[in-house]
Design an enzyme around this catalytic site. Structure first.
Site, mmCIF file in Angstrom:
data_model
loop_
_atom_site.group_PDB
_atom_site.id
_atom_site.type_symbol
_atom_site.label_atom_id
_atom_site.label_comp_id
_atom_site.label_asym_id
_atom_site.label_seq_id
_atom_site.Cartn_x
_atom_site.Cartn_y
_atom_site.Cartn_z
ATOM 1 N N GLU A 123 0.818 -1.218 0.000
ATOM 2 C CA GLU A 123 0.000 0.000 0.000
ATOM 3 C C GLU A 123 0.851 1.268 0.000
ATOM 4 O O GLU A 123 0.446 2.288 0.553
ATOM 5 C CB GLU A 123 -0.964 0.026 1.203
ATOM 6 N N GLU A 167 -6.868 -7.448 -0.983
ATOM 7 C CA GLU A 167 -7.502 -7.331 0.332
ATOM 8 C C GLU A 167 -8.960 -6.961 0.170
ATOM 9 O O GLU A 167 -9.293 -5.814 -0.094
ATOM 10 C CB GLU A 167 -6.818 -6.237 1.180
#
Ligand SMILES: *[C@@H]1O[C@H](CO)[C@@H](O)[C@H](O)[C@H]1NC(C)=O
Ligand SMILES: *[C@@H]1O[C@H](CO)[C@@H](O)[C@H](O)[C@H]1NC(C)=O
Ligand SMILES: *[C@@H]1O[C@H](CO)[C@@H](O)[C@H](O)[C@H]1NC(C)=O
Ligand SMILES: *[C@@H]1O[C@H](CO)[C@@H](O)[C@H](O)[C@H]1NC(C)=O
Ligand SMILES: *[C@@H]1O[C@H](CO)[C@@H](O)[C@H](O)[C@H]1NC(C)=O
Ligand SMILES: *[C@@H]1O[C@H](CO)[C@@H](O)[C@H](O)[C@H]1NC(C)=O
Ligand SMILES: CC(=O)N[C@H]1CO[C@H](CO)[C@@H](O)[C@@H]1O
Length: 829
Positions: A182, A251
């Site tokens: 991320e 995710e």
């Protein structure tokens, strides 16, 4: 500075493919990941190995496989593997290789997200605190000291996996690996160095020659050949940054984490299934549940700060490894459906049709077969329409999958599997007394509270990470202030003021307790302010600062201050006049940790305990006494159901069973009163973690998981360090099991009921027709099948561990109901 350029070595990758007998080739294009020549729809789930135990892994992974998963995804947790620089730990539940082999033995693939920055609500995002204390280091940017450490650890992990032939290119289970995590969300804060760093990450990863693709999540500028992937509640709108990258969702948040003082978030099975079906409707090819099993933050691994010890996440498998029904079962049916149409999804021609009012049809056509998705993303209106000459009704916020484009095989809003109501049962171990008998001893803090004695001193306030280096939650800050009668600050109305960043402060002045204060989740900067009586002459100020996990997310999260950044001031008031004396630059003395923790009061090692055994006393057991140690023994509950300890009555602290930390506890912290609703949660409309919450006004976390493998058959020891003050008399051990099971299944489905290994004992309710209400309050509707539904269920299920019922008029007799009939059932386990 320019990062070192690593030249891509194609020949090395090829060598890997060729040199291994069982090498499995993993490749991809824009439509699919191909494994061993087969184009795949891949369903994956996150299970973090340190959040359960090695003994639990086979069962968790078996349940994941039965739930229709192809792969298990895990991060690698640097801080626990390298607790001190170049000293490693891969034992017990840190045995990454054993975990990957367990995945392999179950016949599943693995996705290895090395990071090594992992976020994950894990303390410091998985970075060891010693890393922060290396001279000249800057984390997550183009900094030689950091990059050297990151490469060193990444190489270690890759080499360990290679040595055991765990990459698919070697015949092993790992089909994908991840570098960084991320970073795209925070990169702009690092400027040009951030871009240089992510390029370096890509080159460093490629140079590892693992023979399977690397991914980067949330990295829209991921350098080739990194595959950019999506994280979020929904990823149907996501497009990778390269036409040859498959659409991957690393995710998909199955629920959400919980913070101290926070409520319990839940995500409905209907909405989660909707997000997955929409992802595959819109060309998705790999999808991972974050989390599939959340588990437990043992020891001091919880991050945040302020993340609870339970990391249940409302995942398909609950914290203890039980099936979270109906979520697990509803997703299993979806996975089976998606796998059955793998060929059309990964090779078919795609046609999209906009049917208006946010209803979309997608056709995947191959010469032999066509598969259709009918997606209704309208959050309020069910849709009835004609498609390819046939009429369909698709409920609001749902997707129907028609494997043959003719008949609905699955709809995300129609849950046809049981929901299970979990209950806590008392410990029925033989000869276990009604209540536990306790001994206790005080934490010895006199040196700090009355003498101000530390180990190191400095003329400034230091950050808790710098002083404690990750070794403890606790740091004493101590200083003295000399007040002459004529000191301008001197008055009989004085205040001690301390600027704190977290997360708890206990203050003592001249050996007496002054008060405590703690932060609220999300707002860790607070000011402790209390009236104080100081004496002429020397006054001792002792501050005990407590962290509850270190920050794990955000730009430069690693630099967020902890402890007492200051200023620390005393203010004197005389009438309107205020005089402030800043103590921040005084000589401060520091002590890391607590006496009892440093001396292992929690240990059951007789060598350590013999020196201290005499100091545990049973007389005058105190309640509501801060800084106290409590100890008891207990028998492990019989059977194999998961075990929890109910810590109701205690304040805040840490608990150990047989010397192993089961985590921080804080049952006295009640969840906020706001946000809960008595209405059933509406799955329709975009989800976020404030929707569908429970547990308002109750202890944030009352029950704490005690893994079976932490316990002995005979006598076990529980030790509590109580920081605030509490009463241990209500503490008891319980087992977690299915109390009852309910279902509300649609006609033409087969309903399976089970009580997780226990026999079904009674049928509380059964009606086929248009039953009303929900689990626990079912009622008959206006029409019903002519046969006795309760008797049918009793015959089929009572006394059995599981039973299957054909939901149809054939079983339950004809009805006068309209077209949609359901069977509502509640059974007792
Ligand atoms: C990691 O660093 C140590 C020295 O601190 C060195 O001995 C070791 O070879 C390095 N490991 C790798 C894989 O580079
Ligand atoms: C949802 O459906 C209703 C009724 O069909 C329609 O009025 C509304 O515009 C739709 N909303 C969206 C966002 O398409
Ligand atoms: C898929 O599309 C191609 C190119 O438009 C076409 O030639 C082929 O017939 C299509 N196949 C099917 C099954 O529709
Ligand atoms: C101390 O000072 C505060 C703030 O000015 C004031 O509110 C309070 O009444 C004072 N207390 C005494 C005992 O004078
Ligand atoms: C102390 O904390 C208060 C409240 O957060 C803040 O307004 C003030 O600026 C802080 N002082 C310093 C010097 O950081
Ligand atoms: C426990 O002690 C604290 C501080 O001494 C006090 O404020 C609190 O009321 C006490 N709680 C109970 C339940 O006795
Ligand atoms: C696609 C998506 O929802 N991405 C989110 C992932 O999580 C980060 C952090 O919470 C958000 O900033 C992104 O928007």
């Amino acid at each position: 500075m320019a990062p070192p350029k690593v030249v891509l070595s194609l020949s090395a990758i090829l060598f890997f493919f060729l040199s291994s007998a069982h090498a499995v080739e993993v490749s991809h294009d824009g439509r699919a990941i191909t494994i061993d020549g087969k184009r795949r729809v891949l369903l994956s789930g996150s299970i973090h190995y340190p959040r359960s135990t090695a003994e639990m892994w086979p069962d968790l992974i078996k349940k994941a496989k039965e739930g229709g998963l192809d792969a298990i995804e895990t991060y690698v947790f640097w801080d626990v593997h390298e607790p001190a620089r170049r000293q490693y730990d891969f034992n017990g539940n840190l045995d990454l290789i054993r975990f990957l082999k367990t995945v392999q033995d179950a016949g599943l693939y693995a996705v290895l997200r090395i990071g090594p920055y992992v976020c994950a609500e894990w303390t410091y995002g998985g970075f060891p605190v010693w890393l922060h204390n290396l001279p000249g280091v800057k984390l997550r940017t183009a900094n030689d000291v950091f990059m050297n450490e990151m490469k060193n650890f990444t190489t270690l992990i890759v080499n360990m996996a290679k040595q055991e032939s765990l990459f698919a290119s070697q015949g092993g289970p790992i089909i994908l690996a991840q570098i960084e995590n991320e970073y795209g969300n925070v990169m702009s804060a690092y400027g040009d160095a951030g871009k240089a760093y992510i390029d370096w990450c890509a080159n460093m990863a490629v140079s590892q020659d693992i023979g399977v693709p690397w991914i980067m999540c949330q990295q829209s500028d991921a350098p080739q050949p990194m595959i950019n992937t999506c994280n979020g509640w929904y990823c149907d709108q996501f497009t990778p940054n390269n036409p040859d990258s498959p659409k991957m969702w690393t995710e998909n948040w199955t629920g959400w984490f919980k913070s101290w003082g926070g409520v319990d978030p839940h995500r409905t099975a209907e909405d989660l299934a909707f997000s997955v079906a929409r992802f595959f409707q819109t060309g998705g090819t790999f999808q991972n549940y974050y989390m599939y099993h959340g588990g437990t933050n043992f020891g001091r691994t919880a991050g945040g700060p302020y993340i609870t010890t339970s990391y249940d996440y409302d995942a398909p498998l609950d914290e203890y490894g039980n099936l979270n029904q109906p979520k697990w079962g509803h997703l299993k049916e979806l996975h089976d459906m998606l796998h059955s149409v793998e060929g059309t999804l990964t090779t078919g021609n795609i046609t999209n049709v906009d049917l208006g009012n946010s209803v979309y049809a997608t056709v995947y056509a191959t010469p032999g077969q066509s598969t259709c998705f009918l997606g209704n993303t309208n959050s309020t209106s069910d849709a009835t329409f004609v498609f390819q000459g046939k009429q369909f009704t698709v409920p609001a916020w749902s997707v129907s999958i028609l494997p043959d484009c003719q008949n609905e095989g699955y709809n995300t809003a129609k849950v046809n599997v049981q929901s299970s109501v979990m209950v806590m049962e008392p410990n029925e171990a033989e000869s276990e007394p009604e209540s536990l008998s306790w001994t206790w001893r005080p934490e010895i803090a006199d040196d700090q509270v009355t003498l101000g004695k530390g180990r190191v001193a400095a003329h400034r306030l230091v950050d808790q990470k710098d002083a404690a280096n990750g070794a403890s939650d606790y740091l004493w800050y101590m200083t003295s202030v000399n007040l002459k009668d004529d000191d301008p600050v001197w008055s009989d109305n004085m205040t001690l003021r301390v600027n704190c960043t977290g997360q708890i402060l206990h203050a003592y002045v001249n050996g007496n307790y002054l008060g405590s204060q703690w932060a609220l989740y999300g707002n860790f900067h607070y000011v402790f302010e209390k009236n104080v009586k100081l004496n002429p002459g020397k006054n001792l100020i002792s501050l005990l600062s407590v962290t509850i996990g270190l920050q794990n997310y955000g730009p430069m999260f690693d630099l967020v201050q902890n402890g007492v950044p200051g200023p620390v001031e005393i203010e004197g008031r005389k009438g309107d006049e205020r005089v402030i004396k800043d103590l921040s630059g005084h000589l401060w003395s520091y002590k890391v940790g607590l006496h009892g923790i440093n001396h292992k009061f929690f240990s059951i090692d007789p060598a350590l305990d013999s020196a201290s055994a005499s100091k545990w006393q049973s007389k005058d057991l105190p309640t509501n006494r801060s800084l106290s140690w409590y100890k008891t023994t207990f028998k492990a509950p019989l059977g194999t159901d998961p075990v929890v300890v109910d810590l109701q009555g205690l304040g805040k602290g840490e608990a150990w069973v047989n010397g192993k930390s089961i985590g921080r506890y804080w049952p006295s912290y009640e969840a906020s009163l706001d946000g809960c609703s008595t209405d059933p949660c509406d799955y329709r409309g975009a989800y976020d973690n404030t929707k569908c919450v429970t547990n308002c006004g109750r202890p944030t976390q009352r029950w704490y998981h005690v893994p079976r493998s932490f316990m002995e058959e005979d006598v076990n020891t529980l030790v509590l360090f109580e920081e605030f003050g509490g009463n241990p008399s209500l503490v008891n051990f319980q087992t977690v099991t299915v109390g009852s099971a309910c279902a509300n299944a649609h006609e033409k489905k087969t309903l399976k009921l089970a009580c997780q290994g226990r026999p079904i004992s009674a049928v509380k309710f059964a009606s086929f027709g248009d039953p009303q209400g929900s689990c626990g309050s079912f009622a008959k509707g206006s029409c019903e099948g002519s046969n006795d539904a309760v008797a049918i269920l009793q015959n089929a299920c009572v006394g059995k561990e599981s039973c299957s019922i054909d939901v149809s008029e054939k079983t339950f007799g004809s009805t006068t109901c309209g077209s949609t009939k359901r069977l509502a059932v509640e059974v007792t386990c």
